[in-house]
Motif scaffolding. Sequence first.
Motif, PDB file in Angstrom:
ATOM      1  N   TYR A 166      16.542  76.894 -14.086  1.00  0.00           N
ATOM      2  CA  TYR A 166      17.313  75.907 -14.837  1.00  0.00           C
ATOM      3  C   TYR A 166      18.806  76.038 -14.555  1.00  0.00           C
ATOM      4  CZ  TYR A 166      18.797  73.043 -18.824  1.00  0.00           C
ATOM      5  OH  TYR A 166      19.370  72.079 -19.618  1.00  0.00           O
ATOM      6  N   ALA A 167      19.337  77.268 -14.586  1.00  0.00           N
ATOM      7  CA  ALA A 167      20.787  77.459 -14.434  1.00  0.00           C
ATOM      8  C   ALA A 167      21.279  76.962 -13.085  1.00  0.00           C
ATOM      9  CB  ALA A 167      21.143  78.936 -14.622  1.00  0.00           C
ATOM     10  N   GLN A 168      20.537  77.283 -12.019  1.00  0.00           N
ATOM     11  CA  GLN A 168      20.963  76.870 -10.673  1.00  0.00           C
ATOM     12  C   GLN A 168      20.785  75.362 -10.488  1.00  0.00           C
ATOM     13  OE1 GLN A 168      18.794  79.513 -11.245  1.00  0.00           O
ATOM     14  NE2 GLN A 168      20.459  81.027 -11.058  1.00  0.00           N
ATOM     15  N   ALA A 169      19.679  74.827 -11.001  1.00  0.00           N
ATOM     16  CA  ALA A 169      19.467  73.381 -10.891  1.00  0.00           C
ATOM     17  C   ALA A 169      20.532  72.620 -11.668  1.00  0.00           C
ATOM     18  CB  ALA A 169      18.071  73.014 -11.406  1.00  0.00           C
ATOM     19  N   ALA A 170      20.878  73.122 -12.853  1.00  0.00           N
ATOM     20  CA  ALA A 170      21.905  72.467 -13.665  1.00  0.00           C
ATOM     21  C   ALA A 170      23.248  72.487 -12.953  1.00  0.00           C
ATOM     22  CB  ALA A 170      22.015  73.148 -15.026  1.00  0.00           C
ATOM     23  N   HIS A 171      23.600  73.613 -12.331  1.00  0.00           N
ATOM     24  CA  HIS A 171      24.869  73.705 -11.594  1.00  0.00           C
ATOM     25  C   HIS A 171      24.919  72.674 -10.473  1.00  0.00           C
ATOM     26  CE1 HIS A 171      28.202  75.212  -9.252  1.00  0.00           C
ATOM     27  NE2 HIS A 171      27.420  75.605  -8.271  1.00  0.00           N
ATOM     28  N   LEU A 172      23.860  72.600  -9.695  1.00  0.00           N
ATOM     29  CA  LEU A 172      23.824  71.649  -8.577  1.00  0.00           C
ATOM     30  C   LEU A 172      23.943  70.212  -9.068  1.00  0.00           C
ATOM     31  CD1 LEU A 172      23.345  70.991  -5.575  1.00  0.00           C
ATOM     32  CD2 LEU A 172      20.883  71.120  -6.035  1.00  0.00           C
ATOM     33  N   LEU A 173      23.181  69.866 -10.098  1.00  0.00           N
ATOM     34  CA  LEU A 173      23.189  68.474 -10.563  1.00  0.00           C
ATOM     35  C   LEU A 173      24.464  68.123 -11.309  1.00  0.00           C
ATOM     36  CD1 LEU A 173      19.505  67.820 -11.694  1.00  0.00           C
ATOM     37  CD2 LEU A 173      20.558  67.583  -9.441  1.00  0.00           C
ATOM     38  N   ARG A 174      25.088  69.084 -11.988  1.00  0.00           N
ATOM     39  CA  ARG A 174      26.364  68.784 -12.654  1.00  0.00           C
ATOM     40  C   ARG A 174      27.421  68.366 -11.638  1.00  0.00           C
ATOM     41  NH1 ARG A 174      25.249  73.685 -16.011  1.00  0.00           N
ATOM     42  NH2 ARG A 174      24.654  72.923 -18.079  1.00  0.00           N
TER      43      ARG A 174
ATOM     44  N   GLU B 159      19.022  75.789 -26.499  1.00  0.00           N
ATOM     45  CA  GLU B 159      18.613  74.726 -25.581  1.00  0.00           C
ATOM     46  C   GLU B 159      19.707  73.670 -25.435  1.00  0.00           C
ATOM     47  OE1 GLU B 159      16.113  72.988 -22.802  1.00  0.00           O
ATOM     48  OE2 GLU B 159      15.943  74.939 -23.807  1.00  0.00           O
ATOM     49  N   LEU B 160      20.319  73.296 -26.531  1.00  0.00           N
ATOM     50  CA  LEU B 160      21.409  72.319 -26.462  1.00  0.00           C
ATOM     51  C   LEU B 160      22.615  72.902 -25.737  1.00  0.00           C
ATOM     52  CD1 LEU B 160      21.179  70.747 -30.033  1.00  0.00           C
ATOM     53  CD2 LEU B 160      20.474  69.703 -27.862  1.00  0.00           C
ATOM     54  N   ALA B 161      22.887  74.178 -25.952  1.00  0.00           N
ATOM     55  CA  ALA B 161      24.036  74.817 -25.312  1.00  0.00           C
ATOM     56  C   ALA B 161      23.864  74.881 -23.803  1.00  0.00           C
ATOM     57  CB  ALA B 161      24.246  76.218 -25.885  1.00  0.00           C
ATOM     58  N   ARG B 162      22.658  75.184 -23.333  1.00  0.00           N
ATOM     59  CA  ARG B 162      22.491  75.294 -21.880  1.00  0.00           C
ATOM     60  C   ARG B 162      22.485  73.919 -21.212  1.00  0.00           C
ATOM     61  NH1 ARG B 162      16.609  76.986 -19.562  1.00  0.00           N
ATOM     62  NH2 ARG B 162      15.326  75.379 -20.517  1.00  0.00           N
ATOM     63  N   LEU B 163      22.185  72.888 -21.987  1.00  0.00           N
ATOM     64  CA  LEU B 163      22.318  71.528 -21.452  1.00  0.00           C
ATOM     65  C   LEU B 163      23.776  71.112 -21.373  1.00  0.00           C
ATOM     66  CD1 LEU B 163      21.240  68.681 -20.658  1.00  0.00           C
ATOM     67  CD2 LEU B 163      21.126  68.177 -23.114  1.00  0.00           C
TER      68      LEU B 163
ATOM     69  N   THR C 214      26.767  73.010 -21.806  1.00  0.00           N
ATOM     70  CA  THR C 214      27.825  73.899 -21.319  1.00  0.00           C
ATOM     71  C   THR C 214      27.340  74.659 -20.091  1.00  0.00           C
ATOM     72  OG1 THR C 214      27.170  75.774 -22.707  1.00  0.00           O
ATOM     73  CG2 THR C 214      28.701  74.182 -23.671  1.00  0.00           C
ATOM     74  N   PRO C 215      28.192  74.812 -19.088  1.00  0.00           N
ATOM     75  CA  PRO C 215      27.772  75.477 -17.848  1.00  0.00           C
ATOM     76  C   PRO C 215      27.929  76.994 -17.892  1.00  0.00           C
ATOM     77  CG  PRO C 215      29.983  74.645 -17.577  1.00  0.00           C
ATOM     78  CD  PRO C 215      29.548  74.260 -18.980  1.00  0.00           C
ATOM     79  N   ILE C 216      28.477  77.500 -18.983  1.00  0.00           N
ATOM     80  CA  ILE C 216      28.714  78.933 -19.126  1.00  0.00           C
ATOM     81  C   ILE C 216      27.911  79.429 -20.315  1.00  0.00           C
ATOM     82  CG2 ILE C 216      30.463  80.724 -19.542  1.00  0.00           C
ATOM     83  CD1 ILE C 216      32.517  78.785 -18.410  1.00  0.00           C
ATOM     84  N   GLU C 217      27.265  80.555 -20.159  1.00  0.00           N
ATOM     85  CA  GLU C 217      26.493  81.128 -21.258  1.00  0.00           C
ATOM     86  C   GLU C 217      27.425  81.459 -22.419  1.00  0.00           C
ATOM     87  OE1 GLU C 217      23.334  84.802 -22.088  1.00  0.00           O
ATOM     88  OE2 GLU C 217      24.007  84.323 -20.046  1.00  0.00           O
ATOM     89  N   LEU C 218      27.113  80.969 -23.600  1.00  0.00           N
ATOM     90  CA  LEU C 218      27.963  81.193 -24.761  1.00  0.00           C
ATOM     91  C   LEU C 218      27.823  82.631 -25.256  1.00  0.00           C
ATOM     92  CD1 LEU C 218      27.493  77.883 -26.803  1.00  0.00           C
ATOM     93  CD2 LEU C 218      29.181  78.411 -25.022  1.00  0.00           C
ATOM     94  N   THR C 219      28.866  83.110 -25.903  1.00  0.00           N
ATOM     95  CA  THR C 219      28.857  84.474 -26.423  1.00  0.00           C
ATOM     96  C   THR C 219      28.016  84.553 -27.694  1.00  0.00           C
ATOM     97  OG1 THR C 219      30.796  84.141 -27.823  1.00  0.00           O
ATOM     98  CG2 THR C 219      31.195  84.795 -25.532  1.00  0.00           C
ATOM     99  N   THR C 220      27.679  85.766 -28.085  1.00  0.00           N
ATOM    100  CA  THR C 220      26.930  85.973 -29.323  1.00  0.00           C
ATOM    101  C   THR C 220      27.699  85.419 -30.515  1.00  0.00           C
ATOM    102  OG1 THR C 220      25.866  87.946 -28.409  1.00  0.00           O
ATOM    103  CG2 THR C 220      25.851  87.703 -30.815  1.00  0.00           C
ATOM    104  N   ASN C 221      29.011  85.648 -30.526  1.00  0.00           N
ATOM    105  CA  ASN C 221      29.829  85.134 -31.633  1.00  0.00           C
ATOM    106  C   ASN C 221      29.807  83.610 -31.687  1.00  0.00           C
ATOM    107  OD1 ASN C 221      30.520  87.659 -32.528  1.00  0.00           O
ATOM    108  ND2 ASN C 221      32.496  87.716 -31.459  1.00  0.00           N
TER     109      ASN C 221
END
Length: 575
Positions: free
Chosen positions: A65-73, A504-508, A510-517
């Motif tokens: 998902y992460a690599q596909a999302a990067h390419l398509l973004r 799931e909404l965050a990975r759609l 935002t392109p960067i993994e969000l922090t725990t906070n």
Amino acid sequence: MDRRAFLRKPATTLTTSAAAVLERPQPSGTPTGDDETVSRYANTKLPTAARSTAGLSPYVGPWGYAQAAHLLRRCLFGPTRTEITTAASQNLVQVINTLLTAPPAPAPPLNVSATDTSVAIGQTWVAQPFDQNFEGVRRTSLRSWWMGQLLGQGPSLVEKMTLFWHNHFVIELGDINDARYGYQYCALLRQHALGNIQRLTEDITVAPAMLRYLNGNQSTATAPNENYGRELLELFTVGKGPLIGPGNYTTYTEDDVQAAARVLTGWRDNATTQAGYFTASRHSTTTKLFSSAFQNTTITNQGDQEYKALIALIFAQVETARFLCRKLYRWFVYYVIDATAEAQVIQPLAQLLMQNNYNVAPVLRTLLSSEHFFDAVNMGCVIKSPLDFTVGTARQLQIAFPASTSLTGQYAMWNYLNSVTNLQQQYLGDPPNVAGWPAYWQTPQYYEMWINAVTLPRRNQFTDLMISTNGYTTSGATIKIDPIELVLTLPPATAADPNLLIAELARLLTPIELTTNQLTFLNDTLLPGLPDFEWTVEWQEYLAAPTNATKKAAVRTKLQALLRQLMGLAEYHLS
């Protein structure tokens, strides 16, 4: 690399005024003062250390998902969750093959205004005679239609590359004052979007829109106009190198500009046939001598074919290929081209481009399939353009636009989105000048120019309006984000679990993994002061009684608050 840093740079990091480093004069009408175009916090210098040592070797790392999302973004305007998951289920070669497949040409724009009496509403105006009384509504129709192409794009690079060529071979619809010419220009860019750059350059040189925009239609043997010849060299092909002598820019000279101008004399535009045409009596028949930058080549009189000889000469230069590959790199990867990237990415791409006779598809395939493209430093590092931001919001959050059965409402909403991006300082069809949007050439700020005291509030106002209960209404139609419908498209277990839902909404979005906070904050937004199971209970109660207004309002209000916060994050502005 901290990609979040830009939106929180302290003022103490700035040492000079951003305006002091502008390379080209700003066009008249450029906003100043409160309408700043360069943030006080934007770059004042570029880094010199190598960002990445990865080259053009094929990427063989993890694919998901992460690599596909990067390419398509980078290749689409706001890839949807379905598009990303579909790409993730395939392999990289399959996805690239799809991206490099051009869809059929779209039907032309339609008349949606009673003002244009030349054709009925719902019919196209593109073949009608020019009429100044209709020009305004036709131009609006063209821009709206173009926005509709971005919103309705398929899984192809064509729309992203059409905009690339629009930013490269610039015309301004407002300047050429003929929407029919503008449509022909758009069709030409789309036709060659994934094709041969040299052929596109030939065709754009004698296209009526370009002949009018850069005054080629006024160029005669006795008074050669240098506008197009200069921009052909400086902005469209070899680029301006370091000044090494009076009128000598390394890659071309002022004498070359004058010689090119003489080659290009004799061309005019015909408003009746909507074509460029050649008049021999207006053409300079002298022999044109070019400088050592072009091997001291001469071009003799070849009539209406002479411009092709000039373009062939220009495209024989390796610096033309390098210049084009740098522009592609800044469009798809990042704006910093350090010495390592120049040696390991730009130079080999330029050789590949020349080996393929300037067909762009092999270069795009190699770049977008490379270790360099998928290097972690090149993921989530691009600030979205206004078009990426606005169209991406509409597509990723599944805003429903009027159907073609409501043509007036459909075009009105497309026109509204154009007004939104215009306020964010990117107007489809009208870059600010012949150099294109400064975010792609203005050093050292580049993409950081998209965020300033004017544009950031405008972005937030748009997303706040779309997530509001009322949304935006015009011509009897309303557009808004329906958060419940969005969540209903997710797997049931994901939708019912607040933490899975947020992730799931965050990975759609935002392109960067969000922090725990950050994730904890978003959980508190969805469930202020409540335990996680409260969401599960409320969601299941809604599913059990979806027509119950109270239960529906309870989940809708929480989801609106969650999405508003997600779209307010700095990461949401990155791609």
